[in-house]
Design a protein around this motif. Structure first.
Motif, PDB file in Angstrom:
ATOM      1  N   ILE A 401      63.920 -41.312 -64.417  1.00  0.00           N
ATOM      2  CA  ILE A 401      64.722 -42.246 -65.203  1.00  0.00           C
ATOM      3  C   ILE A 401      64.088 -42.399 -66.584  1.00  0.00           C
ATOM      4  O   ILE A 401      62.880 -42.612 -66.691  1.00  0.00           O
ATOM      5  CB  ILE A 401      64.775 -43.621 -64.516  1.00  0.00           C
ATOM      6  CG1 ILE A 401      65.423 -43.490 -63.145  1.00  0.00           C
ATOM      7  CG2 ILE A 401      65.520 -44.623 -65.379  1.00  0.00           C
ATOM      8  CD1 ILE A 401      65.183 -44.670 -62.241  1.00  0.00           C
ATOM      9  N   SER A 402      64.894 -42.276 -67.609  1.00  0.00           N
ATOM     10  CA  SER A 402      64.366 -42.494 -68.960  1.00  0.00           C
ATOM     11  C   SER A 402      65.510 -42.840 -69.896  1.00  0.00           C
ATOM     12  O   SER A 402      66.675 -42.679 -69.570  1.00  0.00           O
ATOM     13  CB  SER A 402      63.629 -41.249 -69.459  1.00  0.00           C
ATOM     14  OG  SER A 402      64.550 -40.205 -69.652  1.00  0.00           O
ATOM     15  N   GLU A 403      65.146 -43.292 -71.038  1.00  0.00           N
ATOM     16  CA  GLU A 403      66.128 -43.693 -72.040  1.00  0.00           C
ATOM     17  C   GLU A 403      66.704 -42.453 -72.719  1.00  0.00           C
ATOM     18  O   GLU A 403      66.509 -42.223 -73.893  1.00  0.00           O
ATOM     19  CB  GLU A 403      65.446 -44.624 -73.051  1.00  0.00           C
ATOM     20  CG  GLU A 403      66.333 -45.106 -74.180  1.00  0.00           C
ATOM     21  CD  GLU A 403      66.716 -46.563 -74.054  1.00  0.00           C
ATOM     22  OE1 GLU A 403      66.036 -47.282 -73.304  1.00  0.00           O
ATOM     23  OE2 GLU A 403      67.706 -46.965 -74.683  1.00  0.00           O
ATOM     24  N   ASP A 404      67.430 -41.656 -71.988  1.00  0.00           N
ATOM     25  CA  ASP A 404      67.995 -40.443 -72.564  1.00  0.00           C
ATOM     26  C   ASP A 404      69.432 -40.693 -73.033  1.00  0.00           C
ATOM     27  O   ASP A 404      69.923 -41.811 -73.003  1.00  0.00           O
ATOM     28  CB  ASP A 404      67.937 -39.296 -71.546  1.00  0.00           C
ATOM     29  CG  ASP A 404      68.537 -39.712 -70.211  1.00  0.00           C
ATOM     30  OD1 ASP A 404      69.302 -40.701 -70.183  1.00  0.00           O
ATOM     31  OD2 ASP A 404      68.243 -39.059 -69.197  1.00  0.00           O
ATOM     32  N   GLU A 405      70.067 -39.637 -73.470  1.00  0.00           N
ATOM     33  CA  GLU A 405      71.408 -39.783 -74.028  1.00  0.00           C
ATOM     34  C   GLU A 405      72.387 -40.357 -73.009  1.00  0.00           C
ATOM     35  O   GLU A 405      73.213 -41.199 -73.328  1.00  0.00           O
ATOM     36  CB  GLU A 405      71.918 -38.431 -74.549  1.00  0.00           C
ATOM     37  CG  GLU A 405      71.288 -38.010 -75.862  1.00  0.00           C
ATOM     38  CD  GLU A 405      71.335 -39.120 -76.910  1.00  0.00           C
ATOM     39  OE1 GLU A 405      72.426 -39.703 -77.111  1.00  0.00           O
ATOM     40  OE2 GLU A 405      70.287 -39.418 -77.524  1.00  0.00           O
ATOM     41  N   GLU A 406      72.280 -39.878 -71.797  1.00  0.00           N
ATOM     42  CA  GLU A 406      73.169 -40.354 -70.742  1.00  0.00           C
ATOM     43  C   GLU A 406      72.969 -41.853 -70.514  1.00  0.00           C
ATOM     44  O   GLU A 406      73.913 -42.616 -70.360  1.00  0.00           O
ATOM     45  CB  GLU A 406      72.888 -39.569 -69.447  1.00  0.00           C
ATOM     46  CG  GLU A 406      73.608 -40.074 -68.211  1.00  0.00           C
ATOM     47  CD  GLU A 406      75.128 -39.924 -68.293  1.00  0.00           C
ATOM     48  OE1 GLU A 406      75.623 -39.379 -69.312  1.00  0.00           O
ATOM     49  OE2 GLU A 406      75.815 -40.359 -67.353  1.00  0.00           O
ATOM     50  N   HIS A 407      71.719 -42.260 -70.541  1.00  0.00           N
ATOM     51  CA  HIS A 407      71.419 -43.672 -70.360  1.00  0.00           C
ATOM     52  C   HIS A 407      72.008 -44.502 -71.507  1.00  0.00           C
ATOM     53  O   HIS A 407      72.621 -45.550 -71.287  1.00  0.00           O
ATOM     54  CB  HIS A 407      69.910 -43.871 -70.293  1.00  0.00           C
ATOM     55  CG  HIS A 407      69.497 -45.289 -70.066  1.00  0.00           C
ATOM     56  ND1 HIS A 407      69.393 -45.836 -68.804  1.00  0.00           N
ATOM     57  CD2 HIS A 407      69.201 -46.283 -70.934  1.00  0.00           C
ATOM     58  CE1 HIS A 407      69.034 -47.103 -68.918  1.00  0.00           C
ATOM     59  NE2 HIS A 407      68.904 -47.400 -70.200  1.00  0.00           N
ATOM     60  N   LYS A 408      71.855 -43.999 -72.716  1.00  0.00           N
ATOM     61  CA  LYS A 408      72.393 -44.721 -73.867  1.00  0.00           C
ATOM     62  C   LYS A 408      73.912 -44.808 -73.795  1.00  0.00           C
ATOM     63  O   LYS A 408      74.512 -45.832 -74.148  1.00  0.00           O
ATOM     64  CB  LYS A 408      71.965 -44.023 -75.162  1.00  0.00           C
ATOM     65  CG  LYS A 408      70.502 -44.227 -75.500  1.00  0.00           C
ATOM     66  CD  LYS A 408      70.117 -43.438 -76.738  1.00  0.00           C
ATOM     67  CE  LYS A 408      68.609 -43.481 -76.957  1.00  0.00           C
ATOM     68  NZ  LYS A 408      68.146 -42.383 -77.822  1.00  0.00           N
ATOM     69  N   ARG A 409      74.506 -43.728 -73.320  1.00  0.00           N
ATOM     70  CA  ARG A 409      75.962 -43.718 -73.199  1.00  0.00           C
ATOM     71  C   ARG A 409      76.396 -44.781 -72.190  1.00  0.00           C
ATOM     72  O   ARG A 409      77.315 -45.558 -72.440  1.00  0.00           O
ATOM     73  CB  ARG A 409      76.439 -42.336 -72.728  1.00  0.00           C
ATOM     74  CG  ARG A 409      77.944 -42.140 -72.774  1.00  0.00           C
ATOM     75  CD  ARG A 409      78.364 -40.834 -72.131  1.00  0.00           C
ATOM     76  NE  ARG A 409      78.099 -40.792 -70.695  1.00  0.00           N
ATOM     77  CZ  ARG A 409      78.841 -41.424 -69.782  1.00  0.00           C
ATOM     78  NH1 ARG A 409      79.880 -42.157 -70.147  1.00  0.00           N
ATOM     79  NH2 ARG A 409      78.534 -41.343 -68.497  1.00  0.00           N
ATOM     80  N   LEU A 410      75.712 -44.827 -71.066  1.00  0.00           N
ATOM     81  CA  LEU A 410      76.051 -45.821 -70.042  1.00  0.00           C
ATOM     82  C   LEU A 410      75.870 -47.242 -70.559  1.00  0.00           C
ATOM     83  O   LEU A 410      76.655 -48.133 -70.250  1.00  0.00           O
ATOM     84  CB  LEU A 410      75.193 -45.591 -68.792  1.00  0.00           C
ATOM     85  CG  LEU A 410      75.603 -44.394 -67.930  1.00  0.00           C
ATOM     86  CD1 LEU A 410      74.552 -44.113 -66.865  1.00  0.00           C
ATOM     87  CD2 LEU A 410      76.972 -44.629 -67.294  1.00  0.00           C
ATOM     88  N   LYS A 411      74.830 -47.424 -71.355  1.00  0.00           N
ATOM     89  CA  LYS A 411      74.597 -48.764 -71.895  1.00  0.00           C
ATOM     90  C   LYS A 411      75.767 -49.223 -72.760  1.00  0.00           C
ATOM     91  O   LYS A 411      76.137 -50.395 -72.743  1.00  0.00           O
ATOM     92  CB  LYS A 411      73.314 -48.771 -72.748  1.00  0.00           C
ATOM     93  CG  LYS A 411      72.044 -48.864 -71.941  1.00  0.00           C
ATOM     94  CD  LYS A 411      70.918 -49.547 -72.708  1.00  0.00           C
ATOM     95  CE  LYS A 411      70.531 -48.828 -73.969  1.00  0.00           C
ATOM     96  NZ  LYS A 411      69.230 -49.304 -74.511  1.00  0.00           N
ATOM     97  N   ARG A 412      76.344 -48.263 -73.468  1.00  0.00           N
ATOM     98  CA  ARG A 412      77.458 -48.628 -74.343  1.00  0.00           C
ATOM     99  C   ARG A 412      78.712 -49.019 -73.564  1.00  0.00           C
ATOM    100  O   ARG A 412      79.603 -49.670 -74.110  1.00  0.00           O
ATOM    101  CB  ARG A 412      77.774 -47.473 -75.308  1.00  0.00           C
ATOM    102  CG  ARG A 412      76.770 -47.347 -76.444  1.00  0.00           C
ATOM    103  CD  ARG A 412      77.299 -46.410 -77.514  1.00  0.00           C
ATOM    104  NE  ARG A 412      77.323 -45.022 -77.067  1.00  0.00           N
ATOM    105  CZ  ARG A 412      76.299 -44.163 -77.229  1.00  0.00           C
ATOM    106  NH1 ARG A 412      75.200 -44.559 -77.817  1.00  0.00           N
ATOM    107  NH2 ARG A 412      76.401 -42.919 -76.808  1.00  0.00           N
ATOM    108  N   PHE A 421      74.565 -50.920 -64.430  1.00  0.00           N
ATOM    109  CA  PHE A 421      74.611 -49.696 -63.624  1.00  0.00           C
ATOM    110  C   PHE A 421      73.273 -49.462 -62.951  1.00  0.00           C
ATOM    111  O   PHE A 421      72.232 -49.904 -63.443  1.00  0.00           O
ATOM    112  CB  PHE A 421      75.017 -48.484 -64.479  1.00  0.00           C
ATOM    113  CG  PHE A 421      74.135 -48.246 -65.671  1.00  0.00           C
ATOM    114  CD1 PHE A 421      73.013 -47.423 -65.569  1.00  0.00           C
ATOM    115  CD2 PHE A 421      74.429 -48.831 -66.895  1.00  0.00           C
ATOM    116  CE1 PHE A 421      72.205 -47.189 -66.672  1.00  0.00           C
ATOM    117  CE2 PHE A 421      73.612 -48.602 -67.998  1.00  0.00           C
ATOM    118  CZ  PHE A 421      72.500 -47.788 -67.886  1.00  0.00           C
ATOM    119  N   ASP A 422      73.325 -48.780 -61.832  1.00  0.00           N
ATOM    120  CA  ASP A 422      72.109 -48.534 -61.063  1.00  0.00           C
ATOM    121  C   ASP A 422      71.224 -47.511 -61.766  1.00  0.00           C
ATOM    122  O   ASP A 422      71.709 -46.589 -62.418  1.00  0.00           O
ATOM    123  CB  ASP A 422      72.463 -48.016 -59.664  1.00  0.00           C
ATOM    124  CG  ASP A 422      73.049 -49.117 -58.797  1.00  0.00           C
ATOM    125  OD1 ASP A 422      72.816 -50.298 -59.122  1.00  0.00           O
ATOM    126  OD2 ASP A 422      73.737 -48.788 -57.818  1.00  0.00           O
TER     127      ASP A 422
END
Length: 503
Positions: A401-412, A421-422
DNA sequence: GCGACAG
DNA sequence: ATCTTGTCGC
């Protein structure tokens, strides 16, 4: 609309479209030249306001990530533009990060060397009053050596003294000199490779690579060839201290981890089911812990425990006291620094106001969302055997788990309070939840299980006690301990809501 | 190969 | 964790 940018070295107008690295303000030919240059050693700027005053540079090779250091130095050496750049100017120069994050430590004449060598952890004391700078290679196959580098011509007296005290402390630990090859092998079950040798050869490699690197000191180019040899031979001038603190701490985390309970206790389940909030007047209590620091002093801090009554979020108990934090902050091992300071707070609460004993405590940090599944919240929960949950303000990189692009997208995609989200590890385990806790706060918070609570209940509780981005119990602990320090207080301060006020 | 990693 | 300054939005 593009901005005009000029090469910091030759002044030619730059074609911004051709600049790949936004932090660079050099034309390609200059970049090429610089890229093969070393930082000039002992060639510090001497102007009054320069943040590099008194600074010595190691002979690192310049590259795109440390270019800003060079341009800064260059700028001040040529005695032009000695005024600090405004923030907007800095942003245009792409040096905002450097200015805001590193300038203060640079001012102290400290020196931080980021090791590029695998298999070691390097430590440089940055200031006699501040924490040790720790740079860790988190490659899971790395042995856990802490390595202290202090070539005597780079670090000054106080750091030498600091290093002495560290070395004494290290060598007293029995396990330092123990044979690592057998007792620690079981740790491999958790995916760690433990070093077999008792001396860290790679570290020596690191040291000699620093010392033997050709040093193109601009002021002394005649001596360039001689110096590395000379310095390498005078090894007595350099001190190397080692510690295997990570091995010990990982083992401790694993032992505690076996006691962790990631499910609701019957009490928590009842509380979440609403059975504690009926109109019979029964309420529940939520605790929050945090530690605040004084700038420039990472040892003396204020630890705070706040207890709020739910559901009206009224503060019923609080204690703040000065504590000494003896361990350095190392990501992944926060608990070893903070738990000893937090533990006594609960003893006081039990003695002074047991009626306000929290049903659950929110911890400023992570729980199961952690490289080894055992963060500060778990640690505190297991040690005290109380329900805890982790509330972190930023995401820790752990288990895939890391602050990657997918994570940033989900945050938005998170629109309002309760959205989240889990966070799923690379072995498909849900370690925590990225959760928006309040409509007014677009930034999420990271919730994870500490001890004796399920993730669902932890999320529910976080939402239940939040008025802003940070859930109130930890927010109160954070705000009030900061204020305590700001007022220069040193004596313990305790507040207990009297019974009359309570109703 | 390097960087990034709670507080 | 700490620092500063500016900016954005209600």
């Amino acid at each position: 609309m593009s901005l005009m940018e000029f090469c910091s070295t030759c002044g030619i107008l730059l074609d911004l479209n051709l600049i790949l690295d936004q932090s660079a303000t050099f034309c390609n030919p200059c970049f090429e030249t610089i890229n093969q240059t070393k930082f000039p050693q002992s060639d510090a700027c001497d102007c009054e306001i320069c943040c590099f005053k008194g600074e010595n540079f190691m002979d690192q090779t310049l590259n795109s990530s440390n270019l800003h250091l060079y341009s800064e130095l260059k700028q001040h050496n040529c005695s032009q533009n000695t005024k600090p750049l405004s923030q907007t100017q800095r942003k245009r120069k792409g040096r905002n990060k450097y200015k805001t994050q590193s300038a203060s430590s640079k001012k102290k004449g400290s020196f931080v060397f980021k090791s590029s060598v695998k298999t070691c952890i390097s430590i440089i004391p940055s200031d006699k009053n501040t924490d040790t700078q720790v740079d860790i290679d988190w490659d899971s196959s790395s042995p856990c050596y802490l390595v202290e580098e202090r070539p005597s011509d780079v670090l000054n007296d106080w750091s030498a003294a600091a290093a002495e005290s560290w070395s004494e402390e290290y060598l007293q630990d029995d396990w330092v000199n123990s044979d690592l090859s057998s007792p620690y092998v079981h740790l491999d079950d958790w995916g760690f490779t433990i070093p077999v040798s008792s001396s860290p050869p790679d570290t020596m490699g690191l040291t000699s690579s620093i010392l033997t690197k050709p040093n193109s000191n601009l002021k002394e180019d005649k001596n360039n060839e001689e110096q590395p040899q000379h310095r390498n031979n005078s090894s007595g001038k350099n001190h190397h201290l080692f510690k295997k603190v990570g091995v010990k701490w990982k083992r401790e985390q694993n032992e505690y981890c076996a006691k962790l309970l990631a499910e609701d206790t019957p009490e928590i389940a009842a509380l979440v089911a609403g059975q504690r909030r009926k109109d019979d007047g029964s309420r529940y209590f939520v605790g929050g812990v945090d530690i605040s620091f004084i700038k420039g002093n990472n040892e003396d801090a204020c630890a705070c425990l706040s207890v709020l009554r739910m559901p009206d979020l009224k503060l019923v108990y609080q204690r703040m006291e000065m504590v000494k934090l003896t361990q350095p902050y190392i990501p992944g091992f926060l608990a070893f620094r903070e738990v000893p300071a937090l533990e006594p707070l609960f003893g006081h609460l039990k003695a002074v106001a047991p009626q306000y004993w929290p049903d659950i405590t929110l911890v400023d940090g992570n729980g199961k969302l952690h490289p080894r599944g055992f963060g500060l919240a778990c640690h505190l929960g297991v040690v005290l055997d109380i329900p805890t949950m982790g509330v972190a303000k930023s995401l820790i990189s752990a288990q895939g788990i890391s602050e990657d692009e997918e994570h940033k997208r989900l945050k938005r995609t998170l629109a309002g309070a309760g959205d989240g989200f889990d966070l799923i590890s690379d072995s498909d385990e849900v370690l925590g939840k990225c959760l928006r806790v309040h409509d007014g706060a677009p930034n999420p918070v990271y919730i994870s299980v500490g001890h004796k609570v399920s993730l669902q209940s932890a999320v529910w509780l976080a939402l239940e006690c939040s008025m802003f981005r940070i859930p109130e119990p930890v927010r109160r602990a954070d705000l009030d301990s900061r204020e305590y320090l700001r007022q220069g207080k040193t004596e313990p301060e305790q507040f207990v809501l009297s019974h009359d006020e309570g109703n």
